[in-house]
Design an enzyme around this catalytic site. Structure first.
Site, PDB file in Angstrom:
ATOM      1  N   ARG A 210       0.729  -1.144  -0.020  1.00 62.04           N
ATOM      2  CA  ARG A 210      -0.198  -0.248   0.271  1.00 62.04           C
ATOM      3  C   ARG A 210       1.173   1.131  -0.330  1.00 62.04           C
ATOM      4  O   ARG A 210       2.179   1.433   0.869  1.00 62.04           O
ATOM      5  CB  ARG A 210      -0.365  -0.172   1.259  1.00 62.04           C
TER       6      ARG A 210
ATOM      7  N   HIS B  17      -0.625  -0.488 -10.020  1.00 52.53           N
ATOM      8  CA  HIS B  17      -1.472  -0.307  -8.709  1.00 52.53           C
ATOM      9  C   HIS B  17      -1.915  -2.090  -9.678  1.00 52.53           C
ATOM     10  O   HIS B  17      -3.300  -2.215  -9.117  1.00 52.53           O
ATOM     11  CB  HIS B  17      -2.118  -0.544  -7.980  1.00 52.53           C
TER      12      HIS B  17
HETATM   13  N1  LIG Z   1      -0.332  -4.620  -5.113  1.00 53.93           N
HETATM   14  C1  LIG Z   1      -1.655  -4.909  -4.693  1.00 53.93           C
HETATM   15  O1  LIG Z   1      -1.991  -5.866  -5.954  1.00 53.93           O
HETATM   16  C2  LIG Z   1      -1.702  -5.880  -3.731  1.00 53.93           C
HETATM   17  C3  LIG Z   1      -2.232  -7.076  -4.053  1.00 53.93           C
HETATM   18  C4  LIG Z   1      -2.387  -8.024  -2.971  1.00 53.93           C
HETATM   19  C5  LIG Z   1      -2.232  -7.147  -1.255  1.00 53.93           C
HETATM   20  N2  LIG Z   1      -1.608  -6.372  -1.686  1.00 53.93           N
HETATM   21  C6  LIG Z   1      -1.162  -5.633  -0.140  1.00 53.93           C
HETATM   22  O2  LIG Z   1      -0.162  -6.281   0.391  1.00 53.93           O
HETATM   23  C7  LIG Z   1      -0.552  -6.544   1.843  1.00 53.93           C
HETATM   24  C8  LIG Z   1       0.082  -7.442   1.648  1.00 53.93           C
HETATM   25  O3  LIG Z   1      -0.740  -9.193   1.112  1.00 53.93           O
HETATM   26  P1  LIG Z   1      -0.305 -10.430   2.020  1.00 53.93           P
HETATM   27  O4  LIG Z   1      -1.023 -11.398   1.528  1.00 53.93           O
HETATM   28  O5  LIG Z   1       0.868 -10.996   1.690  1.00 53.93           O
HETATM   29  O6  LIG Z   1      -0.877 -10.470   3.478  1.00 53.93           O
HETATM   30  P2  LIG Z   1      -0.540 -11.713   4.609  1.00 53.93           P
HETATM   31  O7  LIG Z   1      -0.547 -12.650   3.980  1.00 53.93           O
HETATM   32  O8  LIG Z   1      -1.887 -11.441   6.109  1.00 53.93           O
HETATM   33  O9  LIG Z   1       0.362 -11.257   5.491  1.00 53.93           O
HETATM   34  C9  LIG Z   1       0.846  -9.970   6.226  1.00 53.93           C
HETATM   35  C10 LIG Z   1       1.854  -9.952   6.732  1.00 53.93           C
HETATM   36  O10 LIG Z   1       1.496  -8.691   7.504  1.00 53.93           O
HETATM   37  C11 LIG Z   1       2.016  -8.830   9.052  1.00 53.93           C
HETATM   38  N3  LIG Z   1       1.548  -7.589   9.750  1.00 53.93           N
HETATM   39  C12 LIG Z   1       0.200  -7.155  10.210  1.00 53.93           C
HETATM   40  N4  LIG Z   1       0.837  -5.925  10.552  1.00 53.93           N
HETATM   41  C13 LIG Z   1       1.733  -6.039  11.122  1.00 53.93           C
HETATM   42  C14 LIG Z   1       2.423  -4.667  11.883  1.00 53.93           C
HETATM   43  N5  LIG Z   1       1.702  -3.934  12.494  1.00 53.93           N
HETATM   44  N6  LIG Z   1       3.849  -4.847  11.710  1.00 53.93           N
HETATM   45  C15 LIG Z   1       4.435  -6.021  11.183  1.00 53.93           C
HETATM   46  N7  LIG Z   1       4.251  -6.664  10.665  1.00 53.93           N
HETATM   47  C16 LIG Z   1       2.432  -6.532   9.698  1.00 53.93           C
HETATM   48  C17 LIG Z   1       1.751  -9.575   9.150  1.00 53.93           C
HETATM   49  O11 LIG Z   1       2.529  -9.952  10.971  1.00 53.93           O
HETATM   50  P3  LIG Z   1       1.983 -11.542  11.011  1.00 53.93           P
HETATM   51  O12 LIG Z   1       2.652 -12.845  10.263  1.00 53.93           O
HETATM   52  O13 LIG Z   1       3.130 -11.525  12.101  1.00 53.93           O
HETATM   53  O14 LIG Z   1       1.433 -11.930  11.642  1.00 53.93           O
HETATM   54  C18 LIG Z   1       1.543 -11.209   8.157  1.00 53.93           C
HETATM   55  O15 LIG Z   1       3.640 -11.207   7.795  1.00 53.93           O
HETATM   56  C19 LIG Z   1      -2.281  -7.235   2.026  1.00 53.93           C
HETATM   57  O16 LIG Z   1      -2.610  -6.239   2.894  1.00 53.93           O
HETATM   58  C20 LIG Z   1      -2.970  -5.833   0.607  1.00 53.93           C
HETATM   59  O17 LIG Z   1      -2.782  -4.209   0.844  1.00 53.93           O
HETATM   60  C21 LIG Z   1      -1.089  -5.320  -2.408  1.00 53.93           C
END
Ligand SMILES: NC(=O)c1ccc[n+]([C@@H]2O[C@H](COP(=O)([O-])OP(=O)(O)OC[C@H]3O[C@@H](n4cnc5c(N)ncnc54)[C@H](OP(=O)(O)O)[C@@H]3O)[C@@H](O)[C@H]2O)c1
Length: 307
Positions: A223, A270
């Protein structure tokens, strides 16, 4: 009978295939236009993808609502709307693979100077002098240890990179976010793969960027608001850092925004989650979640603490 409301006819068709569908009433409504008959019976709502959030007035029509399922990993616009007692589930796993692929593609393109070669190609210029660094023995810090971060880490390790994660919870190979400042001076690459929350907004600020060594590469595929755009712009312009960004703040980026002309930057609008396979994965997730719901089993991808 259990009433489910989905935004697209394709979602309704996907639900028609699952076992136990005889118990389902499926309504199709994306929140625009008049609500369909039977909306008051809906217990499971699928939010429209990239179509903004339902307004509170739409949700108020569903007093029996128990679950809101989204197909996006990020849930920020929905958080203030979810009624008390309703479970919010995100689309983790639907977009992570393609987003990780794009992050890796952007990183490799920068390291191997593909934008420069594309420019050379357009000018019929043969200039093999640009040899960039490779990933072997390079240190890659992943902010996040979830779907996207794990996939990028696995990929860069194939090329010899040394990876380390930062996430919410400290564990083997994963540092807590509070430790991040002490890790930055050693990194060649930082990949941002965190949800946008109060704890992550503005995390990559001027101080964070200044702590990175000269020549480091920043990749942000999560993001835009996690990175301070002005601070990054200053580092790019100085030539100290380079970056690949699939997400920026603001979006869409206005035509007169200085990021468009920033040096050492590769930018995509994006598109990480938007590859053609996402629809297939979303339908599989929907089928699995509704099957669990009908069987009264715990749902996957439940959002806690804002993600
Ligand atoms: N560019 C795009 O089109 C696109 C597509 C998909 C997603 N995204 C973005 O990418 C983000 C991540 O996606 P994902 O699928 O990898 O998510 P995910 O599998 O839910 O992983 C999120 C990671 O972030 C960590 N986290 C959450 N809050 C935190 C904090 N306050 N401090 C430190 N670490 C924190 C979590 O820690 P823990 O492991 O300790 O719980 C987890 O390891 C999404 O939320 C979305 O905003 C963007």
């Amino acid at each position: 009978m259990v009433a489910i409301c989905v935004p697209e006819p394709d979602d309704a068709a996907a639900l028609g295939e699952i076992a136990g569908h005889a118990r389902l009433t499926i309504l199709v409504w994306d929140g625009s236009g008049p609500a369909p008959d039977g909306i008051g019976e809906v217990e499971f709502l699928v939010g429209p993808y990239m179509g903004g959030a339902f307004g509170p007035e739409n949700l108020a029509l569903m007093p029996r609502l128990r679950v809101i399922q989204l197909f996006s990993a990020g849930v920020e616009p929905w958080l203030p709307l979810v009624p008390d007692g309703v479970v919010l589930c995100n689309g983790r796993g639907v977009h992570g693979g393609s987003t990780a692929e794009l992050g890796l593609a952007g990183l490799l393109a920068l390291l191997h100077r593909l934008p420069d070669y594309l420019s050379d190609q357009h000018h019929a210029r043969w200039d093999p002098q640009r040899g960039g660094p490779d990933l072997d023995d390079r240190r890659v810090l992943l902010l996040g240890a979830g779907d996207i971060a794990q996939r990028v880490a696995t990929a860069v390790e194939v090329f010899g990179a040394r990876t380390h994660f930062v996430a919410r919870t400290e564990r083997e190979g994963v540092s807590a976010l509070a430790e991040v400042a002490g890790l930055l001076g050693d990194q060649d690459v930082v990949v941002v793969a965190l949800p946008l929350t109060a704890a992550t907004e503005g995390l990559v600020d001027a101080q964070f960027l200044a702590a990175l060594p000269d020549g480091a590469v920043l990749v942000n595929v999560s993001r835009g608001r996690i990175v301070d755009t002005d601070a990054l712009l200053a580092e790019l312009t100085r030539g100290r850092l380079s970056a690949f960004l699939d997400v920026v703040e603001p979006e869409p980026l206005p035509a007169d925004h200085p990021l468009w002309r920033a040096p050492n930057l590769l930018l995509t609008p994006h598109v990480g989650g938007g590859s053609s396979g996402w629809r297939r994965r979303a339908e599989r997730l929907l089928q699995a979640q509704v099957t669990r719901f009908l069987a009264d089993e715990p749902l996957a991808n439940v959002v806690h603490d804002g993600y």
